[in-house]
Enzyme design. Structure first.
Site, PDB file in Angstrom:
ATOM      1  N   SER A 161       0.832  -1.220   0.000  1.00  0.00           N
ATOM      2  CA  SER A 161       0.000   0.000   0.000  1.00  0.00           C
ATOM      3  C   SER A 161       0.860   1.262   0.000  1.00  0.00           C
ATOM      4  CB  SER A 161      -0.969   0.006   1.186  1.00  0.00           C
ATOM      5  OG  SER A 161      -0.294  -0.254   2.394  1.00  0.00           O
ATOM      6  N   HIS A 187      -1.904  -8.902   1.916  1.00  0.00           N
ATOM      7  CA  HIS A 187      -1.605  -7.635   2.618  1.00  0.00           C
ATOM      8  C   HIS A 187      -2.780  -7.351   3.568  1.00  0.00           C
ATOM      9  CE1 HIS A 187       0.132  -3.839   3.442  1.00  0.00           C
ATOM     10  NE2 HIS A 187      -0.194  -3.154   2.364  1.00  0.00           N
ATOM     11  N   HIS A 198       5.636 -12.834   7.363  1.00  0.00           N
ATOM     12  CA  HIS A 198       5.854 -11.437   6.954  1.00  0.00           C
ATOM     13  C   HIS A 198       7.038 -11.367   6.010  1.00  0.00           C
ATOM     14  CE1 HIS A 198       6.296  -7.067   7.181  1.00  0.00           C
ATOM     15  NE2 HIS A 198       5.035  -7.085   7.565  1.00  0.00           N
ATOM     16  N   ARG A 236       2.867  -4.951  16.728  1.00  0.00           N
ATOM     17  CA  ARG A 236       1.469  -4.501  16.605  1.00  0.00           C
ATOM     18  C   ARG A 236       0.530  -5.612  17.077  1.00  0.00           C
ATOM     19  NH1 ARG A 236       1.612  -3.038  10.345  1.00  0.00           N
ATOM     20  NH2 ARG A 236       2.472  -5.153  10.393  1.00  0.00           N
ATOM     21  N   ASP A 283      -2.400  -8.621  11.506  1.00  0.00           N
ATOM     22  CA  ASP A 283      -3.751  -9.021  11.101  1.00  0.00           C
ATOM     23  C   ASP A 283      -4.272 -10.241  11.866  1.00  0.00           C
ATOM     24  OD1 ASP A 283      -3.963  -6.988   9.127  1.00  0.00           O
ATOM     25  OD2 ASP A 283      -2.595  -8.148   7.884  1.00  0.00           O
TER      26      ASP A 283
HETATM   27  N1  HAX Z   1       1.093 -19.874   5.521  1.00  0.00           N
HETATM   28  C1  HAX Z   1       1.505 -20.742   4.595  1.00  0.00           C
HETATM   29  N2  HAX Z   1       2.585 -20.556   3.817  1.00  0.00           N
HETATM   30  C2  HAX Z   1       3.282 -19.433   4.008  1.00  0.00           C
HETATM   31  C3  HAX Z   1       2.929 -18.475   4.987  1.00  0.00           C
HETATM   32  C4  HAX Z   1       1.778 -18.723   5.760  1.00  0.00           C
HETATM   33  N3  HAX Z   1       1.338 -17.876   6.667  1.00  0.00           N
HETATM   34  N4  HAX Z   1       3.830 -17.480   4.941  1.00  0.00           N
HETATM   35  C5  HAX Z   1       4.714 -17.778   3.968  1.00  0.00           C
HETATM   36  N5  HAX Z   1       4.371 -18.937   3.392  1.00  0.00           N
HETATM   37  C6  HAX Z   1       5.007 -19.596   2.255  1.00  0.00           C
HETATM   38  C7  HAX Z   1       4.992 -18.686   1.041  1.00  0.00           C
HETATM   39  O1  HAX Z   1       3.724 -18.748   0.397  1.00  0.00           O
HETATM   40  C8  HAX Z   1       6.140 -19.229   0.236  1.00  0.00           C
HETATM   41  O2  HAX Z   1       5.703 -20.420  -0.376  1.00  0.00           O
HETATM   42  P1  HAX Z   1       6.259 -20.868  -1.826  1.00  0.00           P
HETATM   43  O3  HAX Z   1       7.743 -20.948  -1.696  1.00  0.00           O
HETATM   44  O4  HAX Z   1       5.585 -22.178  -2.054  1.00  0.00           O
HETATM   45  O5  HAX Z   1       5.831 -19.799  -2.784  1.00  0.00           O
HETATM   46  C9  HAX Z   1       7.149 -19.600   1.320  1.00  0.00           C
HETATM   47  O6  HAX Z   1       6.398 -19.793   2.521  1.00  0.00           O
HETATM   48  C10 HAX Z   1       8.220 -18.570   1.569  1.00  0.00           C
HETATM   49  O7  HAX Z   1       7.575 -17.346   1.836  1.00  0.00           O
HETATM   50  P2  HAX Z   1       8.285 -16.222   2.736  1.00  0.00           P
HETATM   51  O8  HAX Z   1       9.526 -15.790   2.040  1.00  0.00           O
HETATM   52  O9  HAX Z   1       8.398 -16.708   4.134  1.00  0.00           O
HETATM   53  O10 HAX Z   1       7.187 -15.092   2.738  1.00  0.00           O
HETATM   54  P3  HAX Z   1       6.916 -13.952   1.638  1.00  0.00           P
HETATM   55  O11 HAX Z   1       7.795 -12.810   1.940  1.00  0.00           O
HETATM   56  O12 HAX Z   1       6.949 -14.502   0.265  1.00  0.00           O
HETATM   57  O13 HAX Z   1       5.397 -13.593   1.948  1.00  0.00           O
HETATM   58  C11 HAX Z   1       3.536 -13.023   3.286  1.00  0.00           C
HETATM   59  C12 HAX Z   1       5.044 -12.842   3.066  1.00  0.00           C
HETATM   60  C13 HAX Z   1       3.080 -12.071   4.377  1.00  0.00           C
HETATM   61  C14 HAX Z   1       2.810 -12.667   1.997  1.00  0.00           C
HETATM   62  C15 HAX Z   1       3.271 -14.492   3.690  1.00  0.00           C
HETATM   63  O14 HAX Z   1       3.907 -14.768   4.914  1.00  0.00           O
HETATM   64  C16 HAX Z   1       1.804 -14.844   3.770  1.00  0.00           C
HETATM   65  O15 HAX Z   1       1.213 -15.173   2.742  1.00  0.00           O
HETATM   66  N6  HAX Z   1       1.166 -14.771   5.000  1.00  0.00           N
HETATM   67  C17 HAX Z   1      -0.240 -15.008   5.128  1.00  0.00           C
HETATM   68  C18 HAX Z   1      -1.058 -13.802   4.688  1.00  0.00           C
HETATM   69  C19 HAX Z   1      -0.905 -12.651   5.665  1.00  0.00           C
HETATM   70  O16 HAX Z   1      -1.031 -12.800   6.860  1.00  0.00           O
HETATM   71  N7  HAX Z   1      -0.644 -11.447   5.135  1.00  0.00           N
HETATM   72  C20 HAX Z   1      -0.517 -10.230   5.931  1.00  0.00           C
HETATM   73  C21 HAX Z   1       0.940  -9.808   6.105  1.00  0.00           C
HETATM   74  C22 HAX Z   1       1.100  -8.553   6.905  1.00  0.00           C
HETATM   75  C23 HAX Z   1       0.511  -7.389   6.192  1.00  0.00           C
HETATM   76  O17 HAX Z   1       0.924  -6.945   5.153  1.00  0.00           O
HETATM   77  N8  HAX Z   1      -0.547  -6.893   6.726  1.00  0.00           N
HETATM   78  O18 HAX Z   1      -1.285  -5.994   6.072  1.00  0.00           O
END
Ligand code: HAX
Length: 434
Positions: free
Chosen positions: A240, A270, A317, A326, A372
């Site tokens: 964002s 996000h 994250h 937070r 979140d």
């Molecule tokens: N559940 C399952 N798998 C997860 C995960 C979770 N909570 N978090 C990461 N992973 C997976 C990724 O999908 C990725 O899988 P692939 O290699 O198969 O593609 C792998 O673990 C490595 O990911 P990472 O490097 O640890 O994490 P990223 O930086 O790629 O992604 C995210 C960060 C926040 C998007 C991710 O942790 C996620 O999808 N979390 C769940 C959704 C969420 O809670 N989002 C909110 C984040 C905070 C925010 O922005 N708030 O607004």
């Protein structure tokens, strides 16, 4: 000129000159190198922009102008009934200085004065199908307010680039002032038969927002202040913030830029994760016959989610490598105000169970909860149960951070953003060249 605007100019304009000198004298300093993996994996860890308002440390979490969340909880002015006023954190992000109670009050008054939303914005919202997601309504409403942009009008007339920040200041103040009214309108239109509630000018910004949503108890007023303060900013690279900055770099005004940023916040990886967390917990409960799940149930359900190739919302994250402060701030609020709440107990159990399972996959870089994972439970406790609306609350708060940064961008003369991109054939050729 009002005092806050003057104070901003005193802080920002000398820095603009300093930055020019910095680039002229030290522009060739090498800050780091990056890898092929970083280019393919979302530029994580690559320094690509300057954001003055906050900085995220992977271990410690966010610092707003150098202050951590626990430090700010002690230092920022509070509202009656508790919790810091979001007006205070706005003042801090804008000026770099801690506000006095009077400073926060001045922001409160200025926002109340500027909060009139033009009628066509409500008319536009009323024309949308009732099932339109609240975030779509929110983004459209922000865009509809573009008719009011001082910056766009000044640019059209012809404005010296040194003065860009002045109409941007007006847009940023006006836009933030109006968001609670718009968000409340969307909520009441979507969930409360269109019965709207007039603002109460005697209340602070957060309490007034809760009031317009339909919540007048002190607990909810305090929660709303906490919520709007901690979601405000998370340095510049998150979707964002980065989107708002990027769109603004083309000199799109505050309304265009924020609407774009909100479309990014509406993504489930996000900001939409806050609604997904609640949906996921409800599905889990349903799966176990609507009884209180055990830790074993939770572990099984997490494994099931992963096996289905889905993410566990609220965990992980892109930058953080520890529990999000937070999350902790909200957990402490829950321990004080709703320790016996059933959903809170489930959230606590998740905290005990989920990280170990995520760690065991060997690929998730951060197994800990983010902001979140906790917010929904608090809102539900006070009666705000319509979880599809939660990302709008996040958006109202996030607007403070991203719009303040946008204002700094214009004051500092930030240029149009235009990173290079390559094809995979180009990348393979580099690999062959070694
Ligand atoms: N559940 C399952 N798998 C997860 C995960 C979770 N909570 N978090 C990461 N992973 C997976 C990724 O999908 C990725 O899988 P692939 O290699 O198969 O593609 C792998 O673990 C490595 O990911 P990472 O490097 O640890 O994490 P990223 O930086 O790629 O992604 C995210 C960060 C926040 C998007 C991710 O942790 C996620 O999808 N979390 C769940 C959704 C969420 O809670 N989002 C909110 C984040 C905070 C925010 O922005 N708030 O607004």
């Amino acid at each position: 000129m009002d005092t806050l605007k003057e104070k901003f100019a005193q802080k920002a304009l000398p820095l603009a000159d300093e930055i020019k000198t910095l680039i002229k004298e030290h522009g060739n300093i090498v800050l780091g190198t990056y890898t092929l993996e970083q280019v393919y994996h979302g530029m994580k860890g690559m320094i690509g922009m300057v954001t003055e308002t906050s900085k995220l440390d992977p271990e410690e979490g966010i610092r707003f102008r150098g202050y951590s969340i626990p430090e700010l909880r002690a230092k920022l002015p509070r509202g009656t009934g508790g919790e810091n006023l979001p007006e205070g954190i706005f003042y801090l992000l804008l000026t770099g200085d801690l506000p006095t109670e009077d400073d926060a009050k001045e922001v409160s008054n200025a926002w109340a004065r500027r909060s009139h939303v033009p009628k066509h914005v409500f008319d536009m919202l009323d024309s949308l199908p009732m099932a339109t997601h609240p975030m779509t309504q929110f983004s459209l409403a922000i865009l509809a307010m573009q008719t009011e942009s001082n910056f766009a009008a000044a640019y059209r007339k012809g404005i010296n680039k040194k003065q860009y920040w002045e109409p941007m200041f007006e847009d940023v103040m006006n836009c933030i002032s109006r968001l609670p009214r718009i968000a409340a309108y969307i909520y009441r239109r979507t969930y409360k038969n269109g019965v709207h509630i007039e603002p109460n000018p005697k209340l602070d910004w957060g309490a007034n927002f809760a009031h317009m949503l339909g919540f007048d108890d002190e607990g909810m007023h305090a929660l709303m202040r906490l919520y709007l303060t901690i979601h405000v900013d998370h340095e510049g690279g998150n979707v964002s913030a980065h989107t708002t900055h990027l769109v603004g770099s083309a000199l799109s005004d505050a309304y265009y830029s924020l609407s774009a940023g909100m479309n990014g916040l509406a993504g489930p990886l996000h900001g939409l994760a806050n609604q997904e967390v609640v949906r996921w917990i409800y599905d889990l409960r349903k799966f176990y016959g609507d009884k209180m799940p055990t830790k074993e149930d939770i572990a099984e359900y997490v494994e099931k989610t992963l096996a289905e190739g889905r993410v566990v919302p609220g965990y992980g994250h892109a930058v953080l490598r520890k529990t999000d402060p937070r999350y902790i701030a909200q957990m402490e609020f829950a321990q004080t105000h709703l320790a016996d709440d059933e959903l809170f107990k489930i959230v606590q159990m998740l905290y005990e169970v989920v990280p170990e399972i995520l760690k065991s996959t060997g690929k998730i870089k951060n197994p800990w909860p983010n902001v979140d994972a906790h917010s929904g439970v608090l809102l539900i406790h006070y009666g705000l149960t319509e979880y599809d609306f939660y990302t709008v609350l996040f958006g109202v708060s996030r607007a403070i951070g991203v719009l303040t940064s946008l204002l700094w961008d214009r004051a500092l003369g930030s240029p149009i953003e235009r990173p290079g991109s390559v094809t995979s054939d180009w990348m393979k050729a580099q690999v062959e060249k070694g």
